[in-house]
Design a protein around this motif. Structure first.
Motif, PDB file in Angstrom:
ATOM      1  N   ALA A   5      45.308  33.434  17.985  1.00 58.08           N
ATOM      2  CA  ALA A   5      45.104  34.943  17.827  1.00 58.08           C
ATOM      3  C   ALA A   5      45.791  35.754  18.323  1.00 58.08           C
ATOM      4  N   ILE A   6      46.019  35.937  19.333  1.00 62.55           N
ATOM      5  CA  ILE A   6      47.040  36.837  20.145  1.00 62.55           C
ATOM      6  C   ILE A   6      48.770  36.109  20.490  1.00 62.55           C
ATOM      7  N   SER A   7      48.763  35.085  19.828  1.00 65.35           N
ATOM      8  CA  SER A   7      50.216  34.307  19.327  1.00 65.35           C
ATOM      9  C   SER A   7      50.332  35.608  17.871  1.00 65.35           C
ATOM     10  N   ALA A   8      49.431  35.753  17.264  1.00 61.28           N
ATOM     11  CA  ALA A   8      49.506  36.365  15.592  1.00 61.28           C
ATOM     12  C   ALA A   8      50.133  37.565  16.070  1.00 61.28           C
ATOM     13  N   TYR A   9      50.043  38.348  17.324  1.00 63.53           N
ATOM     14  CA  TYR A   9      50.135  39.815  17.146  1.00 63.53           C
ATOM     15  C   TYR A   9      51.178  39.755  18.217  1.00 63.53           C
ATOM     16  N   LEU A  10      52.089  39.324  18.490  1.00 62.29           N
ATOM     17  CA  LEU A  10      53.202  39.264  20.485  1.00 62.29           C
ATOM     18  C   LEU A  10      53.743  38.812  19.021  1.00 62.29           C
ATOM     19  N   PRO A  11      55.119  40.378  19.155  1.00 60.59           N
ATOM     20  CA  PRO A  11      56.759  39.903  18.737  1.00 60.59           C
ATOM     21  C   PRO A  11      57.146  38.474  19.665  1.00 60.59           C
ATOM     22  N   HIS A  12      56.309  38.373  20.792  1.00 56.22           N
ATOM     23  CA  HIS A  12      57.339  37.346  21.456  1.00 56.22           C
ATOM     24  C   HIS A  12      56.400  35.677  21.633  1.00 56.22           C
ATOM     25  N   ASP A  13      56.426  34.916  22.025  1.00 56.18           N
ATOM     26  CA  ASP A  13      56.315  33.515  21.757  1.00 56.18           C
ATOM     27  C   ASP A  13      56.035  33.227  23.517  1.00 56.18           C
ATOM     28  N   ASP A  14      55.536  34.221  24.277  1.00 50.47           N
ATOM     29  CA  ASP A  14      55.569  34.204  26.068  1.00 50.47           C
ATOM     30  C   ASP A  14      54.537  33.784  26.062  1.00 50.47           C
ATOM     31  N   VAL A  15      53.016  33.103  26.027  1.00 49.02           N
ATOM     32  CA  VAL A  15      52.185  32.770  25.803  1.00 49.02           C
ATOM     33  C   VAL A  15      51.527  31.441  26.081  1.00 49.02           C
ATOM     34  N   ARG A  16      50.654  31.164  26.918  1.00 49.63           N
ATOM     35  CA  ARG A  16      50.653  29.836  27.530  1.00 49.63           C
ATOM     36  C   ARG A  16      49.047  30.028  27.854  1.00 49.63           C
ATOM     37  N   LEU A  17      48.810  28.548  28.030  1.00 52.13           N
ATOM     38  CA  LEU A  17      47.047  27.899  28.475  1.00 52.13           C
ATOM     39  C   LEU A  17      47.291  27.631  30.125  1.00 52.13           C
ATOM     40  N   LYS A  18      46.016  28.656  30.470  1.00 57.34           N
ATOM     41  CA  LYS A  18      45.707  27.507  31.988  1.00 57.34           C
ATOM     42  C   LYS A  18      44.720  27.362  32.337  1.00 57.34           C
ATOM     43  N   TRP A  19      44.932  26.188  32.783  1.00 57.35           N
ATOM     44  CA  TRP A  19      43.019  25.563  32.621  1.00 57.35           C
ATOM     45  C   TRP A  19      42.308  26.655  33.843  1.00 57.35           C
ATOM     46  N   PRO A  20      41.052  26.710  33.001  1.00 60.20           N
ATOM     47  CA  PRO A  20      40.238  25.319  31.800  1.00 60.20           C
ATOM     48  C   PRO A  20      40.191  26.203  30.279  1.00 60.20           C
ATOM     49  N   ASN A  21      40.531  27.824  30.456  1.00 54.71           N
ATOM     50  CA  ASN A  21      40.628  28.819  29.626  1.00 54.71           C
ATOM     51  C   ASN A  21      41.036  30.202  28.859  1.00 54.71           C
ATOM     52  N   ASP A  22      41.987  30.031  30.330  1.00 62.64           N
ATOM     53  CA  ASP A  22      42.750  31.565  30.733  1.00 62.64           C
ATOM     54  C   ASP A  22      43.507  31.500  29.757  1.00 62.64           C
ATOM     55  N   ILE A  23      44.424  32.476  29.058  1.00 64.27           N
ATOM     56  CA  ILE A  23      45.024  32.886  28.135  1.00 64.27           C
ATOM     57  C   ILE A  23      46.657  33.866  28.943  1.00 64.27           C
ATOM     58  N   LEU A  24      47.677  33.303  29.592  1.00 64.76           N
ATOM     59  CA  LEU A  24      48.791  34.011  29.840  1.00 64.76           C
ATOM     60  C   LEU A  24      49.752  34.740  29.099  1.00 64.76           C
ATOM     61  N   ALA A  25      50.065  35.648  29.054  1.00 65.28           N
ATOM     62  CA  ALA A  25      50.952  36.625  28.388  1.00 65.28           C
ATOM     63  C   ALA A  25      52.155  36.823  29.322  1.00 65.28           C
ATOM     64  N   SER A  26      53.767  36.599  29.570  1.00 68.01           N
ATOM     65  CA  SER A  26      54.431  36.841  30.392  1.00 68.01           C
ATOM     66  C   SER A  26      53.885  36.561  31.335  1.00 68.01           C
ATOM     67  N   GLY A  27      53.041  35.702  31.469  1.00 60.63           N
ATOM     68  CA  GLY A  27      52.194  35.330  32.851  1.00 60.63           C
ATOM     69  C   GLY A  27      51.664  35.705  33.610  1.00 60.63           C
TER      70      GLY A  27
END
Length: 231
Positions: A77-99
């Motif tokens: 869902a987050i990736s669908a709205y951002l103009p960049h692809d720097d969206v990463r998962l961090k264990w176990p369920n964190d989502i990082l955008a631009s780190g």
């Protein structure tokens, strides 16, 4: 609803009354939001605060692995709205955008169901001690994007990912999770059962979703619970 103490607490009450899957509760504000490990979750108006319920069926993967389902759905869902692809998962369920942290996910068991609480920083990035945080607007999402629209997108991704979890099993979910996580070899810091610091490199996930950490001597240990920091 305009305000509640906690959408997870509200959903627990509804789960006990036998509601079906698919219902989402959303609040404009929370007065008692809670994150992982009992931390307070700041809930200013403008962000998403929501909860849903997943029933536990005999043939389902372990209920605790819904944490990976939720993380994948939010990542999509987050990736669908951002103009960049720097969206990463961090264990176990964190989502990082631009780190930086952009989301919080909390699972709680309620009888024969799991309550999934999700908070996403859309308009505001509240300060979190010891964490760099960001928001969708800060990451250049459309300034007109609001919590209700985002939830419509998230709910569909979540339903699709739960269906995949049940149909294809945990292995498929973990494969997808790892494709969207930081790469193998990323330096991670976590702690052992006694609170001691553990440094190592990310070495993927075990078959049940545990974090595999390669220590300096080459030994690989599995982490089943705890905070993880990149770098």
């Amino acid at each position: 609803m305009a305000e509640t103490a906690s959408t997870n607490a509200d959903m627990k009450i509804r789960a006990q009354s036998g509601i079906a899957e698919g219902l989402w509760l959303r609040a404009e504000r929370q007065s008692g939001g809670v994150g992982r490990l009992g931390r307070k979750w700041e809930s200013p108006e403008g962000n998403l605060y929501c909860s849903t319920m997943v029933g536990c069926h005999p043939d389902d993967p372990a209920p605790s692995t819904l944490t990976f389902v939720a993380a994948l759905a939010v990542h999509k869902a987050i990736s669908a709205y951002l103009p960049h692809d720097d969206v990463r998962l961090k264990w176990p369920n964190d989502i990082l955008a631009s780190g930086m942290k952009i989301c919080g996910i909390l699972l709680e068991r309620a009888g024969n169901a799991v309550i999934v609480g999700i908070g996403v920083n859309i308009a505001i990035a509240p300060q979190v001690e010891g964490r760099a945080v960001t928001s969708l607007h800060r990451e250049r999402a459309d300034i007109n994007l609001g919590p209700a629209e985002f939830l419509d997108t998230l709910a569909q991704y979540f339903a699709d990912t739960v269906e995949e979890w049940r149909r294809s099993g945990l292995a498929a979910i973990l494969t997808a999770w790892q494709l969207n996580a930081h790469p193998v070899g990323t330096r991670l810091v976590t702690s052992d059962a006694d609170g001691g610091r553990l440094d190592g490199e990310y070495a993927g996930l075990s078959d049940d979703g545990a974090l595999r950490l390669r220590k300096a001597d080459g030994a690989i240990i599995e982490i089943h619970a705890g905070d993880v920091h990149v770098g």
